[in-house]
Design a protein around this motif. Structure first.
Motif, PDB file in Angstrom:
ATOM      1  N   UNK A 110      30.258  29.733  50.995  1.00  0.00           N
ATOM      2  CA  UNK A 110      30.648  30.968  50.314  1.00  0.00           C
ATOM      3  C   UNK A 110      31.876  30.810  49.452  1.00  0.00           C
ATOM      4  N   UNK A 111      32.457  29.627  49.457  1.00  0.00           N
ATOM      5  CA  UNK A 111      33.675  29.418  48.686  1.00  0.00           C
ATOM      6  C   UNK A 111      33.597  28.157  47.837  1.00  0.00           C
ATOM      7  N   UNK A 112      33.006  27.108  48.364  1.00  0.00           N
ATOM      8  CA  UNK A 112      32.981  25.817  47.673  1.00  0.00           C
ATOM      9  C   UNK A 112      32.113  25.841  46.439  1.00  0.00           C
ATOM     10  N   UNK A 113      30.848  25.457  46.607  1.00  0.00           N
ATOM     11  CA  UNK A 113      29.935  25.432  45.473  1.00  0.00           C
ATOM     12  C   UNK A 113      29.776  26.810  44.853  1.00  0.00           C
ATOM     13  N   UNK A 114      29.876  27.841  45.665  1.00  0.00           N
ATOM     14  CA  UNK A 114      29.632  29.198  45.181  1.00  0.00           C
ATOM     15  C   UNK A 114      30.696  29.644  44.193  1.00  0.00           C
ATOM     16  N   UNK A 115      31.952  29.338  44.494  1.00  0.00           N
ATOM     17  CA  UNK A 115      33.038  30.020  43.806  1.00  0.00           C
ATOM     18  C   UNK A 115      34.099  29.069  43.247  1.00  0.00           C
ATOM     19  N   UNK A 116      33.969  27.762  43.526  1.00  0.00           N
ATOM     20  CA  UNK A 116      35.056  26.840  43.182  1.00  0.00           C
ATOM     21  C   UNK A 116      35.418  26.898  41.693  1.00  0.00           C
ATOM     22  N   UNK A 117      34.423  26.752  40.823  1.00  0.00           N
ATOM     23  CA  UNK A 117      34.736  26.717  39.387  1.00  0.00           C
ATOM     24  C   UNK A 117      35.243  28.073  38.913  1.00  0.00           C
ATOM     25  N   UNK A 118      34.679  29.154  39.448  1.00  0.00           N
ATOM     26  CA  UNK A 118      35.133  30.490  39.052  1.00  0.00           C
ATOM     27  C   UNK A 118      36.593  30.684  39.451  1.00  0.00           C
ATOM     28  N   UNK A 119      36.944  30.264  40.672  1.00  0.00           N
ATOM     29  CA  UNK A 119      38.329  30.405  41.112  1.00  0.00           C
ATOM     30  C   UNK A 119      39.254  29.554  40.246  1.00  0.00           C
ATOM     31  N   UNK A 120      38.801  28.340  39.931  1.00  0.00           N
ATOM     32  CA  UNK A 120      39.645  27.446  39.140  1.00  0.00           C
ATOM     33  C   UNK A 120      39.883  28.008  37.743  1.00  0.00           C
ATOM     34  N   UNK A 121      38.870  28.615  37.154  1.00  0.00           N
ATOM     35  CA  UNK A 121      38.993  29.066  35.760  1.00  0.00           C
ATOM     36  C   UNK A 121      39.523  30.494  35.645  1.00  0.00           C
ATOM     37  N   UNK A 122      39.199  31.355  36.621  1.00  0.00           N
ATOM     38  CA  UNK A 122      39.599  32.767  36.508  1.00  0.00           C
ATOM     39  C   UNK A 122      40.810  33.096  37.374  1.00  0.00           C
ATOM     40  N   UNK A 123      41.090  32.250  38.365  1.00  0.00           N
ATOM     41  CA  UNK A 123      42.187  32.521  39.291  1.00  0.00           C
ATOM     42  C   UNK A 123      41.693  33.318  40.479  1.00  0.00           C
ATOM     43  N   UNK A 124      42.351  33.146  41.643  1.00  0.00           N
ATOM     44  CA  UNK A 124      41.843  33.784  42.857  1.00  0.00           C
ATOM     45  C   UNK A 124      42.055  35.294  42.840  1.00  0.00           C
ATOM     46  N   UNK A 125      42.834  35.808  41.872  1.00  0.00           N
ATOM     47  CA  UNK A 125      42.997  37.259  41.796  1.00  0.00           C
ATOM     48  C   UNK A 125      41.705  37.942  41.338  1.00  0.00           C
ATOM     49  N   UNK A 126      40.791  37.149  40.763  1.00  0.00           N
ATOM     50  CA  UNK A 126      39.540  37.731  40.266  1.00  0.00           C
ATOM     51  C   UNK A 126      38.329  37.381  41.114  1.00  0.00           C
ATOM     52  N   UNK A 127      38.539  36.528  42.125  1.00  0.00           N
ATOM     53  CA  UNK A 127      37.376  36.078  42.895  1.00  0.00           C
ATOM     54  C   UNK A 127      37.542  36.441  44.368  1.00  0.00           C
ATOM     55  N   UNK A 128      36.425  36.606  45.042  1.00  0.00           N
ATOM     56  CA  UNK A 128      36.486  36.884  46.471  1.00  0.00           C
ATOM     57  C   UNK A 128      35.252  36.316  47.176  1.00  0.00           C
ATOM     58  N   UNK A 129      35.489  35.729  48.345  1.00  0.00           N
ATOM     59  CA  UNK A 129      34.386  35.288  49.187  1.00  0.00           C
ATOM     60  C   UNK A 129      33.988  36.457  50.069  1.00  0.00           C
ATOM     61  N   UNK A 130      32.811  37.000  49.865  1.00  0.00           N
ATOM     62  CA  UNK A 130      32.418  38.164  50.657  1.00  0.00           C
ATOM     63  C   UNK A 130      31.771  37.763  51.984  1.00  0.00           C
ATOM     64  N   UNK A 131      31.259  36.519  52.044  1.00  0.00           N
ATOM     65  CA  UNK A 131      30.708  36.060  53.320  1.00  0.00           C
ATOM     66  C   UNK A 131      30.911  34.561  53.451  1.00  0.00           C
ATOM     67  N   UNK A 132      31.587  34.149  54.533  1.00  0.00           N
ATOM     68  CA  UNK A 132      31.759  32.727  54.831  1.00  0.00           C
ATOM     69  C   UNK A 132      31.202  32.507  56.232  1.00  0.00           C
ATOM     70  N   UNK A 133      31.102  31.244  56.688  1.00  0.00           N
ATOM     71  CA  UNK A 133      30.540  31.034  58.026  1.00  0.00           C
ATOM     72  C   UNK A 133      31.333  31.736  59.131  1.00  0.00           C
ATOM     73  N   UNK A 134      32.617  32.056  58.888  1.00  0.00           N
ATOM     74  CA  UNK A 134      33.379  32.692  59.964  1.00  0.00           C
ATOM     75  C   UNK A 134      33.620  34.175  59.721  1.00  0.00           C
TER      76      UNK A 134
END
Lengths: 121, 430
Positions: free
Chosen positions: A57-81
């Motif tokens: 929910x964070x790696x392949x899903x969101x890594x590039x988005x977080x890197x390019x947009x910053x974590x203020x714009x991204x959120x993991x809504x479901x992770x294994x924990x």
């Protein structure tokens, strides 16, 4: 017209099918891109929301988005924990203005209806 | 304690310790999801506390829900159980000289504790009134050949079902031919081709052939390299640390104490070292585009790089010193070639996209194979009841609030049943 881009790594076609079903006849453009181009599409204003899935929910899903947009714009809504509740997701979207969402692929059926409810009004 | 055991403990302590130091210094982390958060911390956009909270959130579930459970029952650790923990230990320790030292010590102790804990569990299992370890070994059975199906699945999802069927047919044919005609004499020496290896080779050639057909003149990666050249420079300046970590992981892989994922781990449990090496290589191909592009935009490298070092370790099985040197050099090469490889991927967008199809199809293939393996294992433990248990466990997990990752469901179901049957035996219900 709302434009949603599906990035991330896993199950993109399934996500698109589910989204189309959930959205019904409302006017929404959905397109599938690789994670890098999908994140760029948001950055360049060619899309409004980014949705992506992977095993964490964070790696392949969101890594590039977080890197390019910053974590203020991204959120993991479901992770294994942790899977966010509907209230928490609503707050991330309406309160914090998040535009990119990552989740674990096996929570697709729980997460997508909530996202659609708040993104497509 | 014999020499091999001692080497294993020293290696696992070093992997845990150095890995935690790398995470503490923000040089490398294992979780692809944590990597983009690191530059935000390094640039002061988030606090150390927030960084630590994020690393815990993205990694802890995978350690206890995947890494450790699939490692139980053998002494071969799945890399997640140690390297993701190194991410957490490194970010939880303070960003000071003392903090770095502390990360090293805690990481080393964790590594030793993990290896010791797993071998203890294996010996404990053997003493149980109902020893289910022999049944548990059936778990990896289907994986042996089944993973050769993943290229066909990957081709189907990238290029359509027709090309997928062609690849599937070719893989099937290659296995038959290698089994039937794979043994021949050269100068009096009998050479036997490994049927699984040959069919996987054919399948992967087909997969790469189809993907390379898609030519492109895009420049997304080249653009990234230019925009983020400072961050690429940061990775290169840390080459010595990365090379040391590379050497340590390669040496551990050569001693068969760490495997990169559950697929090679299960193959190693069955003593199929060559197959494990091929499977690890296939998996690495799927990860190269993701590892490289996230590394370039973040300036933080992967703790095991492209994970090719695991393959090198398996090829140098039982030779930890040679493996250390080879892994050291290989990591240096990877780091130096970072920009050039990323730019090269622009020319073949099909190959870049292939990465994600490989990862998805590998995970699907492994999950199904382990599910069937778990059904066989559980049925051996408790005839008929075993099938009820596994199928129910799989389906209910899908409805759970915090579902386990698919790959972990089979192994966990089997272990839980084994423990449960022991309890039932104690109260004489089984």
């Amino acid at each position: 017209m709302i434009r949603i881009v599906i990035g991330g790594q896993m199950g993109k076609d399934d996500i698109k099918k589910t989204l189309v079903k959930l959205i019904g006849d409302k006017e929404v453009d959905i397109f599938i891109k690789n994670d890098l181009d999908a994140a760029m599409a948001i950055k360049n204003g060619e899309a409004d929301y980014y949705i992506g899935a992977c095993e964490t929910g964070a790696g392949g899903a969101l890594a590039m988005a977080t890197a390019l947009l910053g974590s203020t714009h991204t959120v993991t809504v479901a992770s294994p924990s942790k899977v966010l509740s509907e209230e928490e997701i609503a707050e991330e979207i309406n309160g914090k203005g998040k535009v990119a969402f990552g989740f674990t692929i096996n929570t697709k059926d729980t997460v997508l209806p909530i996202l659609v409810k708040y993104l497509v009004k | 304690m014999n020499v091999t055991t001692l080497i294993n403990y020293v290696l696992i302590a070093a992997v845990g310790g150095v890995g935690s130091i790398l995470a503490n210094r923000g040089i490398a982390v294992f979780n692809d999801g944590l990597r983009p958060i690191m530059p935000e911390y390094l640039e002061g956009k988030i606090t150390r506390k927030e960084l630590a909270a994020t690393s815990f959130a993205v990694s802890f579930g995978l350690i206890i829900g995947f890494g450790i459970p699939v490692s139980i029952g053998s002494t071969i650790l799945v890399a997640h159980s140690i390297l993701l923990a190194a991410d957490i230990i490194g970010t939880w320790t303070p960003d000071t000289k003392w903090g770095t030292a502390m990360a090293g010590v805690v990481g080393a102790i964790y590594g030793i504790g993990l290896l010791f804990g797993l071998s203890t569990i294996v010996s404990l299992f053997k003493m149980l009134p109902f020893n289910f370890l022999p049944a548990l070994s059936l778990l990896g059975g289907p994986i042996l050949l089944a993973f050769c199906a993943f290229p066909a699945l990957s081709v189907a999802s990238q290029h359509g079902p027709k090309k997928g069927m062609i690849t599937f047919g070719l893989t099937f044919l290659a296995y038959l031919l290698a089994t039937k005609f794979g043994t021949f004499k050269v100068d009096g020496m009998t050479v036997t081709l490994n049927a699984i290896g040959m069919s996987l080779l054919v399948a992967m050639i087909a997969m790469i052939y189809f993907a390379a057909q898609i030519k492109g003149d895009g420049n997304s990666n080249a653009g990234l390299v230019n925009v983020f050249s400072k961050r690429v420079g940061r990775i290169k300046s840390n080459w010595i640390w990365l090379s040391i970590m590379g050497g340590l992981i390669t040496a551990s892989s050569s001693m068969l104490i760490i495997a990169v994922d559950v697929l090679p781990q299960q193959l190693l449990v069955k003593n199929q070292v060559m197959e494990a090496a091929i499977a690890t290589f296939a998996r690495a191909i799927g990860f190269i585009p993701l590892v490289f592009s996230t590394a370039i935009v973040t300036g933080v490298y992967g703790m095991a790089g492209t994970t090719i070092i695991f393959v090198i370790g398996l090829l140098l099985k039982g030779q930890p010193i040679l493996a250390f040197l080879a892994g050291f050099v290989w990591m240096w090469i990877e780091v130096q070639a970072l920009s050039a490889t990323a730019k090269g991927l622009d020319k073949f967008p099909g190959l870049r996209d292939m990465g994600e199809h490989i990862r998805t199809s590998l995970q699907d293939t492994i999950a199904i194979a382990l599910l069937i393996g778990a059904a066989l294992a559980c049925n051996k433990m408790a005839p008929n009841l075993g099938y009820f248990w596994v199928i129910g466990f799989w389906l209910l997990n899908k409805k759970a609030k915090k579902p386990l990752v698919d790959m972990a469901v089979g192994p966990i179901a089997a272990i839980v049943l084994g423990v449960l049957l022991n309890i039932l035996r104690l109260i004489m219900l089984f």
